[in-house]
Design a protein around this motif. Structure first.
Motif, PDB file in Angstrom:
ATOM      1  N   THR A 145       9.623  -7.613  -4.405  1.00 38.57           N
ATOM      2  CA  THR A 145      10.400  -6.681  -3.586  1.00 38.57           C
ATOM      3  C   THR A 145       9.551  -6.029  -2.514  1.00 38.57           C
ATOM      4  N   SER A 146       8.231  -6.033  -2.701  1.00 42.70           N
ATOM      5  CA  SER A 146       7.327  -5.430  -1.721  1.00 42.70           C
ATOM      6  C   SER A 146       6.072  -6.282  -1.609  1.00 42.70           C
ATOM      7  N   GLN A 147       5.574  -6.457  -0.386  1.00 44.57           N
ATOM      8  CA  GLN A 147       4.348  -7.211  -0.126  1.00 44.57           C
ATOM      9  C   GLN A 147       4.443  -8.643  -0.662  1.00 44.57           C
ATOM     10  N   ASP A 148       5.601  -9.274  -0.521  1.00 40.60           N
ATOM     11  CA  ASP A 148       5.770 -10.647  -0.967  1.00 40.60           C
ATOM     12  C   ASP A 148       4.838 -11.559  -0.168  1.00 40.60           C
ATOM     13  N   ILE A 149       4.395 -12.660  -0.777  1.00 43.73           N
ATOM     14  CA  ILE A 149       3.425 -13.538  -0.119  1.00 43.73           C
ATOM     15  C   ILE A 149       3.997 -14.218   1.118  1.00 43.73           C
ATOM     16  N   SER A 150       5.320 -14.204   1.275  1.00 42.72           N
ATOM     17  CA  SER A 150       5.921 -14.780   2.475  1.00 42.72           C
ATOM     18  C   SER A 150       5.841 -13.825   3.668  1.00 42.72           C
ATOM     19  N   GLU A 151       5.405 -12.598   3.417  1.00 42.71           N
ATOM     20  CA  GLU A 151       5.309 -11.589   4.460  1.00 42.71           C
ATOM     21  C   GLU A 151       3.842 -11.282   4.765  1.00 42.71           C
ATOM     22  N   ARG A 152       3.591 -10.670   5.898  1.00 49.08           N
ATOM     23  CA  ARG A 152       2.230 -10.262   6.227  1.00 49.08           C
ATOM     24  C   ARG A 152       1.907  -8.977   5.478  1.00 49.08           C
ATOM     25  N   PRO A 153       0.795  -8.935   4.745  1.00 48.39           N
ATOM     26  CA  PRO A 153       0.493  -7.744   3.945  1.00 48.39           C
ATOM     27  C   PRO A 153       0.099  -6.547   4.809  1.00 48.39           C
ATOM     28  N   THR A 154       0.383  -5.374   4.297  1.00 48.38           N
ATOM     29  CA  THR A 154      -0.012  -4.136   4.969  1.00 48.38           C
ATOM     30  C   THR A 154      -0.882  -3.274   4.056  1.00 48.38           C
ATOM     31  N   VAL A 155      -1.302  -3.840   2.929  1.00 50.26           N
ATOM     32  CA  VAL A 155      -2.136  -3.126   1.969  1.00 50.26           C
ATOM     33  C   VAL A 155      -3.369  -3.967   1.687  1.00 50.26           C
ATOM     34  N   THR A 156      -4.367  -3.365   1.029  1.00 44.55           N
ATOM     35  CA  THR A 156      -5.572  -4.107   0.676  1.00 44.55           C
ATOM     36  C   THR A 156      -5.255  -5.136  -0.409  1.00 44.55           C
ATOM     37  N   LEU A 157      -6.179  -6.056  -0.624  1.00 41.30           N
ATOM     38  CA  LEU A 157      -5.978  -7.085  -1.644  1.00 41.30           C
ATOM     39  C   LEU A 157      -5.810  -6.461  -3.026  1.00 41.30           C
ATOM     40  N   ARG A 158      -6.627  -5.466  -3.337  1.00 42.23           N
ATOM     41  CA  ARG A 158      -6.498  -4.844  -4.658  1.00 42.23           C
ATOM     42  C   ARG A 158      -5.149  -4.140  -4.802  1.00 42.23           C
ATOM     43  N   GLN A 159      -4.683  -3.483  -3.754  1.00 41.80           N
ATOM     44  CA  GLN A 159      -3.379  -2.834  -3.816  1.00 41.80           C
ATOM     45  C   GLN A 159      -2.265  -3.857  -3.959  1.00 41.80           C
ATOM     46  N   ALA A 160      -2.393  -4.983  -3.293  1.00 40.08           N
ATOM     47  CA  ALA A 160      -1.391  -6.046  -3.423  1.00 40.08           C
ATOM     48  C   ALA A 160      -1.384  -6.599  -4.844  1.00 40.08           C
ATOM     49  N   MET A 161      -2.558  -6.776  -5.419  1.00 43.19           N
ATOM     50  CA  MET A 161      -2.645  -7.269  -6.788  1.00 43.19           C
ATOM     51  C   MET A 161      -2.035  -6.264  -7.770  1.00 43.19           C
ATOM     52  N   ALA A 162      -2.192  -4.981  -7.479  1.00 38.44           N
ATOM     53  CA  ALA A 162      -1.625  -3.953  -8.354  1.00 38.44           C
ATOM     54  C   ALA A 162      -0.105  -4.068  -8.441  1.00 38.44           C
ATOM     55  N   LEU A 163       0.515  -4.500  -7.357  1.00 32.21           N
ATOM     56  CA  LEU A 163       1.973  -4.644  -7.344  1.00 32.21           C
ATOM     57  C   LEU A 163       2.442  -5.792  -8.237  1.00 32.21           C
ATOM     58  N   ALA A 164       1.543  -6.744  -8.512  1.00 32.87           N
ATOM     59  CA  ALA A 164       1.900  -7.888  -9.359  1.00 32.87           C
ATOM     60  C   ALA A 164       1.299  -7.807 -10.755  1.00 32.87           C
ATOM     61  N   ALA A 165       0.528  -6.764 -11.028  1.00 33.19           N
ATOM     62  CA  ALA A 165      -0.248  -6.696 -12.270  1.00 33.19           C
ATOM     63  C   ALA A 165       0.604  -6.667 -13.523  1.00 33.19           C
ATOM     64  N   ASP A 166       1.847  -6.181 -13.428  1.00 37.36           N
ATOM     65  CA  ASP A 166       2.693  -6.089 -14.619  1.00 37.36           C
ATOM     66  C   ASP A 166       3.277  -7.439 -15.019  1.00 37.36           C
ATOM     67  N   ARG A 167       3.169  -8.433 -14.145  1.00 38.82           N
ATOM     68  CA  ARG A 167       3.744  -9.748 -14.458  1.00 38.82           C
ATOM     69  C   ARG A 167       2.751 -10.896 -14.316  1.00 38.82           C
ATOM     70  N   ASP A 168       1.534 -10.587 -13.912  1.00 39.35           N
ATOM     71  CA  ASP A 168       0.543 -11.636 -13.700  1.00 39.35           C
ATOM     72  C   ASP A 168      -0.816 -11.170 -14.214  1.00 39.35           C
ATOM     73  N   ARG A 169      -1.344 -11.887 -15.212  1.00 42.69           N
ATOM     74  CA  ARG A 169      -2.582 -11.471 -15.860  1.00 42.69           C
ATOM     75  C   ARG A 169      -3.781 -11.590 -14.916  1.00 42.69           C
ATOM     76  N   ILE A 170      -3.715 -12.504 -13.957  1.00 42.92           N
ATOM     77  CA  ILE A 170      -4.819 -12.631 -13.005  1.00 42.92           C
ATOM     78  C   ILE A 170      -4.833 -11.443 -12.055  1.00 42.92           C
ATOM     79  N   ALA A 171      -3.678 -11.084 -11.532  1.00 46.64           N
ATOM     80  CA  ALA A 171      -3.593  -9.895 -10.679  1.00 46.64           C
ATOM     81  C   ALA A 171      -4.052  -8.655 -11.437  1.00 46.64           C
ATOM     82  N   GLU A 172      -3.724  -8.591 -12.704  1.00 49.65           N
ATOM     83  CA  GLU A 172      -4.106  -7.451 -13.535  1.00 49.65           C
ATOM     84  C   GLU A 172      -5.614  -7.245 -13.561  1.00 49.65           C
TER      85      GLU A 172
END
Length: 307
Positions: A145-172
């Motif tokens: 819903t936010s910072q999808d990989i099809s869009e240009r990111p507006t946050v740092t890599l760590r912040q982007a990973m935080a948005l996926a951390a609840d569903r992806d163990r690597i992002a976590e």
């Protein structure tokens, strides 16, 4: 040996370059006959052991240059090298996990140096990683819903990973300073005090990791209930093994067959990526002895002959 935050390098360890450590970790993970994964005697319709061998060679150089190239650029270069070498998405998760570890300054222990690497990620890193993920074209990503990989990111890599951390163990791992990887590394070091069989130690670690952390690739493809069932089955395998570092062959084969059912949709691929990162972290800090390439090749050959 681990004591507090000090590490003792056992005598006899052969010092190798960072690129060699990257390649060896990948080869060890791919060669071990882990349930549900590709290995020398088990393939998927679109993926074989040889793909992992070529990918290990392809990413060693670009990832070893992470400190100079920057995190995002090194990840993109490694994904691009894999695509050229194999034409497949064989190791995206491994690349995402290895790059921050490879970025830690030489001579600094990973647990000491990694937090600052992760805190310094940038929007440009995120943009490069989004481009790398698009190039790799992984399955089961879904739509954010936010910072999808099809869009240009507006946050740092760590912040982007935080948005996926609840569903992806690597992002976590990016938001927990690789807590799971370092816990697994301690478990691996303990295992290797009880056995000199590196392959059986990796297989045991694979089941142990699954038993504690449901595989998020299985969860994305098949649902969390099935991922939790896989964890439960891994836990039973561990319980039956007791103090042994090897599993009952029939029980291991039964677990393997269950994971391979349904067209390999139950493949614990995220767990395999985390195993590779654990091996790299152990090799990089000099905590384990790596088998030689000849020993790895011998294990792969024996695996194929046995099959």
């Amino acid at each position: 040996m681990i004591g507090g935050n000090q590490y003792f390098v056992p005598p006899g360890i052969v010092v190798v370059t960072l690129a060699e450590q990257i390649e060896l970790a990948c080869l060890m993970e791919a060669t071990a006959r882990k349930p549900g994964n590709v290995h020398p005697s088990a393939a998927f319709n679109d993926l074989r052991y040889e793909d992992f061998v070529r990918a290990a060679q392809a990413i060693a150089k670009p990832l070893s240059a992470t400190r100079d190239e920057g995190l995002g650029r090194a990840i993109y270069n490694a994904v691009q090298a894999t695509r050229v070498s194999t034409g497949t998405n064989v190791n995206l998760g491994i690349i995402l996990l290895f790059a921050p570890l490879a970025a830690v300054r030489e001579g600094v222990l990973l647990e000491d140096g990694l937090p600052s690497v992760l805190c310094r990620t940038t929007v440009d890193d995120a943009e490069q990683v989004y481009a790398a993920i698009s190039l790799a074209q992984p399955g089961g990503m879904g739509k954010a819903t936010s910072q999808d990989i099809s869009e240009r990111p507006t946050v740092t890599l760590r912040q982007a990973m935080a948005l996926a951390a609840d569903r992806d163990r690597i992002a976590e791992q990016y938001v927990t300073d690789f807590k799971l990887v370092f816990a697994a590394r301690r478990q691996l070091c303990e295992l290797l005090t009880r056995t000199d069989d590196w392959e059986s130690a990796i297989v045991w670690l694979h089941a142990w990791m699954m038993s504690h952390w449901p595989d998020t690739l299985i969860a994305r493809k098949c649902g969390i209930e099935l991922a939790e069932e896989a964890s439960s089955r891994a836990r039973k395998l561990i319980d039956h093994a007791g103090a042994n570092t090897t599993f009952n062959p029939d029980q291991l084969a039964e677990f393997d067959a269950w994971l391979r059912a349904d067209g390999h949709r139950r493949n614990p691929g995220t767990t395999a990526d985390l195993i590779a990162a654990t091996l790299f972290a152990a090799l990089r800090d000099g905590l384990i002895n790596a088998p030689t390439r000849e020993q790895i090749n011998q294990s792969a050959t024996l695996s194929k002959d046995f099959d």
